[in-house]
Write a protein that holds these residues in place. Structure first.
Motif, mmCIF file in Angstrom:
data_model
loop_
_atom_site.group_PDB
_atom_site.id
_atom_site.type_symbol
_atom_site.label_atom_id
_atom_site.label_comp_id
_atom_site.label_asym_id
_atom_site.label_seq_id
_atom_site.Cartn_x
_atom_site.Cartn_y
_atom_site.Cartn_z
ATOM 1 N N GLY A 67 0.787 -1.231 0.000
ATOM 2 C CA GLY A 67 0.000 0.000 0.000
ATOM 3 C C GLY A 67 0.813 1.271 0.000
ATOM 4 N N LEU A 68 2.117 1.154 0.164
ATOM 5 C CA LEU A 68 2.965 2.346 0.148
ATOM 6 C C LEU A 68 3.608 2.501 -1.222
ATOM 7 C CD1 LEU A 68 2.633 2.487 3.215
ATOM 8 C CD2 LEU A 68 5.050 2.968 3.367
ATOM 9 N N GLY A 69 3.397 3.667 -1.807
ATOM 10 C CA GLY A 69 4.068 4.017 -3.040
ATOM 11 C C GLY A 69 5.175 4.998 -2.715
ATOM 12 N N PRO A 70 5.751 5.617 -3.728
ATOM 13 C CA PRO A 70 6.844 6.565 -3.498
ATOM 14 C C PRO A 70 6.449 7.717 -2.566
ATOM 15 C CG PRO A 70 6.647 6.059 -5.837
ATOM 16 C CD PRO A 70 5.473 5.426 -5.155
ATOM 17 N N LYS A 71 5.284 8.307 -2.784
ATOM 18 C CA LYS A 71 4.869 9.444 -1.957
ATOM 19 C C LYS A 71 4.605 9.020 -0.511
ATOM 20 C CE LYS A 71 1.268 12.945 -1.395
ATOM 21 N NZ LYS A 71 0.785 12.584 -0.073
ATOM 22 N N GLN A 72 3.855 7.937 -0.334
ATOM 23 C CA GLN A 72 3.520 7.504 1.024
ATOM 24 C C GLN A 72 4.757 7.105 1.816
ATOM 25 O OE1 GLN A 72 2.095 6.270 -1.761
ATOM 26 N NE2 GLN A 72 -0.009 7.033 -1.658
ATOM 27 N N ALA A 73 5.732 6.494 1.157
ATOM 28 C CA ALA A 73 6.973 6.124 1.849
ATOM 29 C C ALA A 73 7.674 7.375 2.373
ATOM 30 C CB ALA A 73 7.897 5.350 0.910
ATOM 31 N N ARG A 74 7.683 8.417 1.564
ATOM 32 C CA ARG A 74 8.322 9.672 1.995
ATOM 33 C C ARG A 74 7.492 10.384 3.054
ATOM 34 N NH1 ARG A 74 10.021 7.793 -2.699
ATOM 35 N NH2 ARG A 74 12.099 8.345 -3.438
ATOM 36 N N ASN A 75 6.157 10.241 2.988
ATOM 37 C CA ASN A 75 5.305 10.781 4.047
ATOM 38 C C ASN A 75 5.656 10.141 5.394
ATOM 39 O OD1 ASN A 75 2.686 11.130 1.780
ATOM 40 N ND2 ASN A 75 3.230 12.788 3.149
ATOM 41 N N VAL A 76 5.836 8.830 5.391
ATOM 42 C CA VAL A 76 6.185 8.114 6.624
ATOM 43 C C VAL A 76 7.515 8.633 7.171
ATOM 44 C CG1 VAL A 76 6.881 5.862 7.561
ATOM 45 C CG2 VAL A 76 4.859 6.033 6.093
ATOM 46 N N LEU A 77 8.507 8.732 6.306
ATOM 47 C CA LEU A 77 9.824 9.197 6.760
ATOM 48 C C LEU A 77 9.777 10.649 7.224
ATOM 49 C CD1 LEU A 77 12.066 7.533 4.044
ATOM 50 C CD2 LEU A 77 11.698 6.795 6.425
ATOM 51 N N GLN A 78 8.998 11.476 6.533
ATOM 52 C CA GLN A 78 8.866 12.879 6.933
ATOM 53 C C GLN A 78 8.160 12.976 8.290
ATOM 54 O OE1 GLN A 78 6.140 15.556 4.766
ATOM 55 N NE2 GLN A 78 7.970 16.772 4.316
ATOM 56 N N PHE A 79 7.108 12.191 8.461
ATOM 57 C CA PHE A 79 6.376 12.175 9.726
ATOM 58 C C PHE A 79 7.293 11.773 10.885
ATOM 59 C CE2 PHE A 79 3.788 9.925 12.899
ATOM 60 C CZ PHE A 79 2.926 10.945 13.256
ATOM 61 N N MET A 80 8.244 10.889 10.606
ATOM 62 C CA MET A 80 9.189 10.444 11.632
ATOM 63 C C MET A 80 10.319 11.452 11.855
ATOM 64 S SD MET A 80 9.408 6.447 10.525
ATOM 65 C CE MET A 80 10.316 5.875 11.957
ATOM 66 N N GLY A 81 10.355 12.503 11.039
ATOM 67 C CA GLY A 81 11.386 13.527 11.179
ATOM 68 C C GLY A 81 12.751 13.077 10.685
ATOM 69 N N LEU A 82 12.773 12.173 9.700
ATOM 70 C CA LEU A 82 14.037 11.595 9.249
ATOM 71 C C LEU A 82 14.517 12.115 7.892
ATOM 72 C CD1 LEU A 82 13.422 7.879 10.295
ATOM 73 C CD2 LEU A 82 14.868 9.574 11.442
ATOM 74 N N THR A 83 13.759 12.997 7.256
ATOM 75 C CA THR A 83 14.129 13.409 5.900
ATOM 76 C C THR A 83 14.465 14.894 5.803
ATOM 77 O OG1 THR A 83 11.819 13.785 5.326
ATOM 78 C CG2 THR A 83 12.753 11.647 4.776
ATOM 79 N N ARG A 84 15.384 15.162 4.883
ATOM 80 C CA ARG A 84 15.715 16.536 4.503
ATOM 81 C C ARG A 84 15.658 16.671 2.991
ATOM 82 N NH1 ARG A 84 21.210 18.269 6.857
ATOM 83 N NH2 ARG A 84 21.865 16.499 5.639
ATOM 84 N N TYR A 85 15.953 15.606 2.282
ATOM 85 C CA TYR A 85 16.061 15.636 0.820
ATOM 86 C C TYR A 85 14.852 15.035 0.112
ATOM 87 C CZ TYR A 85 20.926 16.313 2.167
ATOM 88 O OH TYR A 85 22.079 16.783 2.749
ATOM 89 N N GLU A 86 14.420 13.877 0.568
ATOM 90 C CA GLU A 86 13.310 13.170 -0.075
ATOM 91 C C GLU A 86 11.988 13.677 0.495
ATOM 92 O OE1 GLU A 86 13.323 10.805 -2.602
ATOM 93 O OE2 GLU A 86 15.422 11.357 -2.782
#
Length: 158
Positions: A67-86
């Motif tokens: 159920g996770l595509g490219p956008k949802q995977a990055r949403n998860v990482l962003q929600f966890m506070g782990l992204t700066r680039y993606e």
């Protein structure tokens, strides 16, 4: 199943049967060793890391979690506070880039294709590098630009 009953009780959620089945599949994957592998991937982007590490972890999530595509995977990482680039790319971002004058006309529908998603992401990251702004900051600015109330006189935005 708990997820299905919660979604039904809430109501108005499209694809509730599919979401419930994917949640069950993901729980099984995580219980059968997937959690250990996923935690190792997430640890790659704790602290200082580069663009390629974020991309690898986002791809891992999209490839292994139903159920996770490219956008949802990055949403998860962003929600966890782990992204700066993606960053999660969606219709807001493609609309903004098209209005900005991005060199190719972008389609939000195409973002479900991982190769197209990566192409747009690479272009956005190159634009950010040239402007000396982190993609996560641009993402927040683009997201905020669609909030019309934030630009009204007397708003708490300023």
């Amino acid at each position: 199943m708990l997820v299905r009953s919660v979604l039904r009780r809430h109501g108005g959620i499209r694809r509730s049967e599919t979401i419930a089945a994917q949640a069950a599949e993901n729980l099984e994957y995580l219980r059968e060793g997937g959690w250990k592998e996923t935690r190792l991937e997430l640890k790659r982007i704790e602290g200082r890391h580069g663009r390629s590490a974020e991309r690898r972890v986002a791809v891992h999530l999209a490839d292994t979690l139903a159920g996770l595509g490219p956008k949802q995977a990055r949403n998860v990482l962003q929600f966890m506070g782990l992204t700066r680039y993606e960053i999660p790319l969606d219709s807001r971002v493609t609309s903004w880039l098209n209005e900005f004058g991005f060199p190719i006309r972008l389609s939000a529908q195409g973002l479900s294709d991982p190769a197209y998603y990566d192409l747009v992401s690479e272009g956005l990251q190159a634009l950010c590098k040239k402007a000396r702004v982190m993609p996560c900051v641009l993402d927040a600015a683009v997201f905020g630009s669609f909030d019309e109330d934030a630009w009204d006189e007397g708003s708490t935005f300023w």
